[in-house]
Design a protein around this motif. Structure first.
Motif, PDB file in Angstrom:
ATOM      1  N   UNK A  20      47.751  32.297  31.573  1.00  0.00           N
ATOM      2  CA  UNK A  20      47.410  30.829  31.514  1.00  0.00           C
ATOM      3  C   UNK A  20      46.152  30.404  31.967  1.00  0.00           C
ATOM      4  N   UNK A  21      46.040  30.890  33.104  1.00  0.00           N
ATOM      5  CA  UNK A  21      44.538  30.620  34.019  1.00  0.00           C
ATOM      6  C   UNK A  21      43.419  31.286  33.300  1.00  0.00           C
ATOM      7  N   UNK A  22      43.741  32.507  32.622  1.00  0.00           N
ATOM      8  CA  UNK A  22      42.501  33.400  31.950  1.00  0.00           C
ATOM      9  C   UNK A  22      42.180  32.441  30.716  1.00  0.00           C
ATOM     10  N   UNK A  23      43.073  31.959  29.965  1.00  0.00           N
ATOM     11  CA  UNK A  23      42.916  31.416  28.817  1.00  0.00           C
ATOM     12  C   UNK A  23      42.172  30.207  29.146  1.00  0.00           C
ATOM     13  N   UNK A  24      42.799  29.326  30.161  1.00  0.00           N
ATOM     14  CA  UNK A  24      41.975  28.052  30.405  1.00  0.00           C
ATOM     15  C   UNK A  24      40.553  28.306  30.668  1.00  0.00           C
ATOM     16  N   UNK A  25      40.276  29.400  31.583  1.00  0.00           N
ATOM     17  CA  UNK A  25      38.951  29.720  32.146  1.00  0.00           C
ATOM     18  C   UNK A  25      38.057  30.228  30.786  1.00  0.00           C
ATOM     19  N   UNK A  26      38.577  31.010  29.807  1.00  0.00           N
ATOM     20  CA  UNK A  26      37.987  31.343  28.728  1.00  0.00           C
ATOM     21  C   UNK A  26      37.636  30.312  27.842  1.00  0.00           C
ATOM     22  N   UNK A  34      34.063  34.307  32.685  1.00  0.00           N
ATOM     23  CA  UNK A  34      35.393  34.599  32.957  1.00  0.00           C
ATOM     24  C   UNK A  34      35.229  35.669  34.074  1.00  0.00           C
ATOM     25  N   UNK A  35      35.853  35.359  35.277  1.00  0.00           N
ATOM     26  CA  UNK A  35      35.675  35.812  36.610  1.00  0.00           C
ATOM     27  C   UNK A  35      37.199  36.195  36.987  1.00  0.00           C
ATOM     28  N   UNK A  36      37.604  37.487  37.359  1.00  0.00           N
ATOM     29  CA  UNK A  36      38.710  37.694  37.908  1.00  0.00           C
ATOM     30  C   UNK A  36      39.355  37.141  39.134  1.00  0.00           C
ATOM     31  N   UNK A  37      38.267  36.852  39.863  1.00  0.00           N
ATOM     32  CA  UNK A  37      38.656  36.147  41.384  1.00  0.00           C
ATOM     33  C   UNK A  37      38.899  34.580  40.851  1.00  0.00           C
ATOM     34  N   UNK A  46      47.275  36.542  44.318  1.00  0.00           N
ATOM     35  CA  UNK A  46      46.355  37.209  45.034  1.00  0.00           C
ATOM     36  C   UNK A  46      45.117  38.047  44.410  1.00  0.00           C
ATOM     37  N   UNK A  47      43.942  38.193  44.596  1.00  0.00           N
ATOM     38  CA  UNK A  47      42.888  38.654  43.950  1.00  0.00           C
ATOM     39  C   UNK A  47      43.391  40.257  43.667  1.00  0.00           C
ATOM     40  N   UNK A  48      43.752  40.870  44.755  1.00  0.00           N
ATOM     41  CA  UNK A  48      43.927  42.127  44.615  1.00  0.00           C
ATOM     42  C   UNK A  48      45.179  42.574  43.459  1.00  0.00           C
ATOM     43  N   UNK A  49      46.350  41.534  43.350  1.00  0.00           N
ATOM     44  CA  UNK A  49      47.302  41.638  42.154  1.00  0.00           C
ATOM     45  C   UNK A  49      46.358  41.632  40.870  1.00  0.00           C
ATOM     46  N   UNK A  50      45.601  40.670  40.824  1.00  0.00           N
ATOM     47  CA  UNK A  50      44.646  40.764  39.406  1.00  0.00           C
ATOM     48  C   UNK A  50      43.872  42.101  39.207  1.00  0.00           C
ATOM     49  N   UNK A  51      43.061  42.321  40.367  1.00  0.00           N
ATOM     50  CA  UNK A  51      42.414  43.693  39.962  1.00  0.00           C
ATOM     51  C   UNK A  51      43.296  44.793  39.729  1.00  0.00           C
ATOM     52  N   UNK A  52      44.436  44.640  40.526  1.00  0.00           N
ATOM     53  CA  UNK A  52      45.043  45.954  40.384  1.00  0.00           C
ATOM     54  C   UNK A  52      45.813  46.049  39.042  1.00  0.00           C
ATOM     55  N   UNK A  53      46.232  44.960  38.386  1.00  0.00           N
ATOM     56  CA  UNK A  53      46.971  44.865  37.217  1.00  0.00           C
ATOM     57  C   UNK A  53      45.912  45.158  35.919  1.00  0.00           C
ATOM     58  N   UNK A  54      44.991  44.325  36.024  1.00  0.00           N
ATOM     59  CA  UNK A  54      44.074  44.332  34.899  1.00  0.00           C
ATOM     60  C   UNK A  54      42.716  44.736  34.928  1.00  0.00           C
ATOM     61  N   UNK A  55      42.436  45.097  36.031  1.00  0.00           N
ATOM     62  CA  UNK A  55      40.934  45.768  36.480  1.00  0.00           C
ATOM     63  C   UNK A  55      39.858  45.480  35.949  1.00  0.00           C
ATOM     64  N   UNK A  56      39.772  44.961  34.799  1.00  0.00           N
ATOM     65  CA  UNK A  56      38.203  44.387  34.282  1.00  0.00           C
ATOM     66  C   UNK A  56      38.746  43.090  33.459  1.00  0.00           C
ATOM     67  N   UNK A  57      37.586  42.332  33.263  1.00  0.00           N
ATOM     68  CA  UNK A  57      37.644  41.194  32.542  1.00  0.00           C
ATOM     69  C   UNK A  57      38.182  41.587  30.808  1.00  0.00           C
ATOM     70  N   UNK A  58      37.683  42.778  30.351  1.00  0.00           N
ATOM     71  CA  UNK A  58      38.017  43.200  29.137  1.00  0.00           C
ATOM     72  C   UNK A  58      39.534  43.647  29.091  1.00  0.00           C
ATOM     73  N   UNK A  59      40.034  44.188  30.420  1.00  0.00           N
ATOM     74  CA  UNK A  59      41.522  44.509  30.126  1.00  0.00           C
ATOM     75  C   UNK A  59      42.235  43.067  30.144  1.00  0.00           C
ATOM     76  N   UNK A  60      42.012  42.124  30.833  1.00  0.00           N
ATOM     77  CA  UNK A  60      42.503  40.814  31.021  1.00  0.00           C
ATOM     78  C   UNK A  60      42.628  40.033  29.577  1.00  0.00           C
ATOM     79  N   UNK A  61      41.532  39.934  29.040  1.00  0.00           N
ATOM     80  CA  UNK A  61      41.211  39.525  27.712  1.00  0.00           C
ATOM     81  C   UNK A  61      42.252  40.306  26.780  1.00  0.00           C
ATOM     82  N   UNK A  62      42.345  41.636  26.712  1.00  0.00           N
ATOM     83  CA  UNK A  62      43.172  42.398  25.780  1.00  0.00           C
ATOM     84  C   UNK A  62      44.657  41.942  26.184  1.00  0.00           C
ATOM     85  N   UNK A  63      45.056  41.765  27.308  1.00  0.00           N
ATOM     86  CA  UNK A  63      46.571  41.413  27.501  1.00  0.00           C
ATOM     87  C   UNK A  63      46.504  39.908  26.862  1.00  0.00           C
TER      88      UNK A  63
END
Length: 197
Positions: A20-26, A34-37, A46-63
């Motif tokens: 939801x947050x990624x869609x809003x920011x995008x 779009x910034x993972x932090x 937590x930032x570590x949760x986002x970085x660990x699960x999605x790794x990159x902006x492209x990974x987040x957009x894909x999900x």
């Protein structure tokens, strides 16, 4: 319980909040903004949760696109090709004319022109949606509404293409009248055999 996810549990809640947050920011800032932090902050995780699960902006957009495809409404079954294609066109129209969703699609499509991973995720989204709606054309073929050999994927693409053109190129309204015209044109073309393989 095996595995590391629980249906409806914390993992699902975190994923939902982050997407939801990624869609809003995008929608607000486009892919460049779009910034993972920032997404982690918006989602209150937590930032570590986002970085660990999605790794990159492209990974987040894909999900995000995967989730959007999964959450989209199922196809209609009105009993006629014209009715089914109108329902499809109206769904696309509502999505593209929604202030958040329309902006999100513009941002993702723009990003897909230069980012291969985003492009593949976008292509996957559309493959999923076409697979969902193609059976209405198969049913129409079985009922004798369209000629045998009609390509279901091409019919479904013909419904949404004019609406995306309005969103991305002409700037004309993406309204119900445009949706109905797109559905009527695709129906007429299918009946005339334009999409026979």
């Amino acid at each position: 319980m095996t595995g590391n996810t629980r249906p409806g549990g914390r993992t699902a809640r975190v994923r939902g909040a982050v997407l939801q947050a990624a869609g809003d920011a995008l929608a607000e800032h486009g892919l460049a903004g779009l910034d993972l932090a920032d997404v982690a902050r918006r989602a209150v995780v937590g930032k570590t949760t986002v970085y660990r699960r999605w790794g990159t902006v492209a990974g987040l957009v894909a999900d995000l696109l995967l989730d959007m495809a999964e959450q989209s409404l199922p196809r209609a079954d009105t009993g006629s090709l014209a009715g089914d294609l109108r329902a499809n066109a109206r769904l696309v129209q509502r999505t593209l004319s929604d202030p958040r969703q329309g902006a999100l699609f513009k941002a993702v499509i723009a990003a897909a022109t230069s980012d291969p991973r985003t492009a593949e995720a976008l292509h996957g989204f559309y493959r999923t949606r076409i697979r969902e709606w193609a059976p209405c054309v198969d049913l129409a073929t079985a009922r004798g509404e369209v000629p045998a050999g009609t390509d279901p994927d091409e019919v479904i693409r013909a419904v949404s293409a004019p609406l995306y053109y309005r969103l991305l190129a002409s700037g004309d309204p993406v309204d119900e009248a445009a949706a109905d015209t797109a559905a009527e044109a695709a129906t007429a073309a299918a009946r005339a055999g334009v999409f026979v393989r």
